[in-house]
Design an enzyme around this catalytic site. Structure first.
Site, short mmCIF file in Angstrom:
data_model
loop_
_atom_site.label_atom_id
_atom_site.label_comp_id
_atom_site.label_asym_id
_atom_site.label_seq_id
_atom_site.Cartn_x
_atom_site.Cartn_y
_atom_site.Cartn_z
N MET A 8 -9.58 -1.33 -42.05
CA MET A 8 -11.11 -2.07 -42.18
C MET A 8 -12.25 -0.65 -42.46
SD MET A 8 -11.12 -5.18 -42.58
CE MET A 8 -12.67 -5.90 -43.03
N ASP A 21 -11.63 9.74 -37.84
CA ASP A 21 -10.53 9.54 -37.07
C ASP A 21 -10.18 10.02 -35.50
OD1 ASP A 21 -8.52 7.67 -35.99
OD2 ASP A 21 -8.63 6.20 -37.63
N VAL A 30 -13.02 1.12 -35.00
CA VAL A 30 -11.64 1.69 -34.18
C VAL A 30 -10.71 0.02 -33.54
CG1 VAL A 30 -12.55 3.52 -33.09
CG2 VAL A 30 -12.37 1.77 -31.90
N GLU A 49 -9.03 -3.10 -31.39
CA GLU A 49 -10.77 -4.25 -30.86
C GLU A 49 -9.70 -4.26 -29.61
OE1 GLU A 49 -11.99 -5.51 -32.40
OE2 GLU A 49 -12.33 -7.48 -31.96
N LYS A 56 -13.81 0.97 -27.55
CA LYS A 56 -14.87 0.72 -28.30
C LYS A 56 -16.45 1.40 -27.17
CE LYS A 56 -13.69 -2.72 -31.80
NZ LYS A 56 -13.80 -2.46 -32.85
N SER A 106 -14.87 -8.25 -34.59
CA SER A 106 -14.14 -9.94 -34.72
C SER A 106 -14.54 -10.38 -33.47
CB SER A 106 -12.52 -10.12 -35.86
OG SER A 106 -12.17 -8.52 -36.06
N HIS A 166 -20.22 -6.85 -39.18
CA HIS A 166 -19.08 -7.77 -39.16
C HIS A 166 -18.47 -7.68 -40.42
CE1 HIS A 166 -15.88 -11.23 -38.38
NE2 HIS A 166 -15.22 -10.26 -38.23
N ASN A 194 -11.64 -9.22 -44.69
CA ASN A 194 -11.24 -8.07 -44.62
C ASN A 194 -10.09 -9.32 -46.73
OD1 ASN A 194 -8.07 -6.71 -45.41
ND2 ASN A 194 -7.19 -7.10 -43.20
N GLU A 248 -21.01 -10.46 -41.74
CA GLU A 248 -22.11 -11.02 -40.12
C GLU A 248 -22.85 -9.82 -39.87
OE1 GLU A 248 -19.13 -14.55 -39.40
OE2 GLU A 248 -18.82 -13.59 -38.26
N ASN A 274 -14.65 -16.74 -37.80
CA ASN A 274 -14.09 -17.69 -37.35
C ASN A 274 -13.99 -18.37 -36.26
OD1 ASN A 274 -12.56 -15.02 -38.26
ND2 ASN A 274 -13.20 -13.54 -37.02
#
Ligand SMILES: NC(=O)c1ccc[n+]([C@@H]2O[C@H](COP(=O)([O-])OP(=O)(O)OC[C@H]3O[C@@H](n4cnc5c(N)ncnc54)[C@H](O)[C@@H]3O)[C@@H](O)[C@H]2O)c1
Length: 431
Positions: free
Chosen positions: A31, A50, A107, A109, A114, A136, A157, A160, A169, A207
């Site tokens: 993502m 990263d 990063v 989930e 996080k 997500s 959000h 993909n 979102e 979702n």
């Protein structure tokens, strides 16, 4: 359309001007790289960070590959590709994001990870910077609690693949400033995305509504005399871009099950994952990434029929069987009912719910979204179907209370001229 090297946000709203000259992306995986491509495509410089140099570089290579696919399709020239790539730089750690005005975290989930990343970003970045998370499912408020600037923390959000999916979102947490919401909405529009503001809740909006639809398709397969292909074909005939099983294979059954479990924990029995979904994951049939899911891919061809029979029988022995006839209304009404519950809770407006499902899942635009569909079918009919399903299939179809209120008040949908939306009777007659 707002576009260009920097976008001054909110001048039209009279708020404090927020300039976004530079964007940072934390996490250069699937993502993160897609988001960096979308940002650079809109003309803004973006730093992709990263944990080390090679992971960050790999992200930049992914951005290049996305652009190369556009060149191959004749959508841009190789020179334009190089111009865009000048906007994308790699950083081997989060320090490289210190001068970004907006950081989008992508990063893995995991909440503790996080929170650690946000704590570090809070220390590194300027006080005015907005810290957004692409999570997500995790709580934005819980992520924000790791910082000293919850007013500047928000969910953003992307879907993909981010370069193709128009929806984002925007999820304010408990402490997010309204100005931050406005800023992120404006920024999303400058990326040519369709932002929908969603009240924080498990699964957010798309979702939360998609999961019961997919789960119900699996329940139908588990109970009914119907094949995977028949269900997929019927939902495509309805207008969905792909069938539920093809979609589950693409998303990954393991990820879909994780989401279903999170929703189950939050919303209770109506979201209980279908036992057959759990059985497929346990059997290692988790989708395209392993070569087999609800379909066979690659080497191990034709193992599906045997596995499906075996797993179905296993599930029937454990949890019994409720033989049912396939009807596309079953998964659709699971989505519609959840849409109404979300509307009742004020998660989003009726218009935004439909907009989000069309832009986020490809729900057929001529049907308008789940709430327009309910208006079209007739809310009285939807209620009657749900009542019957609730008796015949299970408590998960308990109708959202708002449905009964609407029906009692004569808001039965399109034919009545009013339901979730109002319909101009003159226009309706002309159609
Ligand atoms: N994959 C999807 O379809 C999808 C869709 C929407 C949202 N999301 C969300 O986006 C986020 C990222 O998902 P993904 O699929 O891109 O994951 P991914 O595993 O492809 O990428 C995660 C990246 O984060 C990096 N990372 C881990 N710890 C780090 C740290 N401390 N500092 C910097 N980088 C670090 C990893 O090295 C990896 O490159 C998740 O929150 C996920 O829920 C995923």
């Amino acid at each position: 359309m707002r576009n260009g090297a920097a976008w001054q946000l909110n001048t039209q709203l009279g708020g404090d001007a927020m300039y976004i000259y530079k964007v940072g992306v934390a996490g250069a995986g699937t993502m993160g790289a897609q988001i960096a491509q979308v940002v650079s495509f809109a003309g803004l410089p973006v730093v992709l960070a990263d944990r080390d140099e090679s992971l960050a570089r790999r992200g930049v290579d992914t951005v290049r590959a996305i652009y190369q696919a556009r060149v191959a399709k004749g959508k841009m020239t190789p020179e334009q590709l190089e111009e865009k790539m000048l906007l994308v730089t790699a950083s081997p750690n989060l320090d490289g994001l210190h001068d970004a005005d907006l950081i989008i975290e992508a990063v893995s989930e995991e909440l503790p990870l996080k929170q650690r990343v946000f704590r570090e970003l809070d220390r590194i970045c300027s006080r005015s910077a907005i810290l957004a998370s692409n999570t997500s499912a995790l709580s934005i408020s819980a992520i924000a609690s790791a910082t000293t600037r919850p007013g500047k923390v928000i969910g953003l959000h992307f879907f993909n693949p981010a370069y193709a999916m128009p929806l984002v979102e925007v999820i304010p947490g408990l402490g997010t400033d309204p100005q931050t919401v406005d800023d992120v909405v404006g920024f999303s529009e400058s990326l040519r995305k369709q932002p929908v503001i969603v009240k924080e809740c498990a699964g957010f909006l798309v979702n939360r509504l998609l999961s019961p639809y997919l789960n119900e398709a699996v329940w139908c397969l588990q109970d009914g005399d119907v094949s995977i292909k028949e269900i997929d074909q019927d939902m495509v005939a309805f207008g969905m871009p792909v069938g539920p099983f093809a979609l589950l294979d693409t998303v990954g059954l393991d990820i879909a099950l994780d989401v279903a479990r999170i929703l189950h924990r939050s919303y209770g029995p109506r979201m209980a994952p279908a036992p057959l979904l759990e059985a497929f994951v346990k059997a290692g049939r988790i989708g395209i990434k392993t070569g087999k899911g609800f379909y066979d891919y690659g080497v191990e061809k034709d193992s599906l029929d045997g596995d499906l029979e075996r797993l179905r029988t296993q599930v029937w022995q454990l949890s019994g069987r409720q033989p049912t006839k396939w009807s596309r209304l079953r998964p659709l009404l699971a989505m519609v009912n959840e849409a109404v519950i979300a509307l009742q809770e004020g998660v989003a407006s009726a218009r935004d719910i439909d907009l989000a499902m069309a832009a986020g899942t490809g729900f057929p635009s001529e049907k308008g979204g789940p709430l327009h569909l309910a208006d079209h079918i007739g809310i009285d009919h939807v209620l009657q179907e749900l009542d019957e399903l609730q008796e015949r299939v299970g408590i998960r179809f308990w109708p959202a209370p708002m449905l009964r209120r609407l029906v009692d008040a004569g808001f039965t949908g399109q034919a009545a001229g009013r339901g979730f939306f109002s319909y101009d009777p003159i226009m309706a007659r002309m159609r």
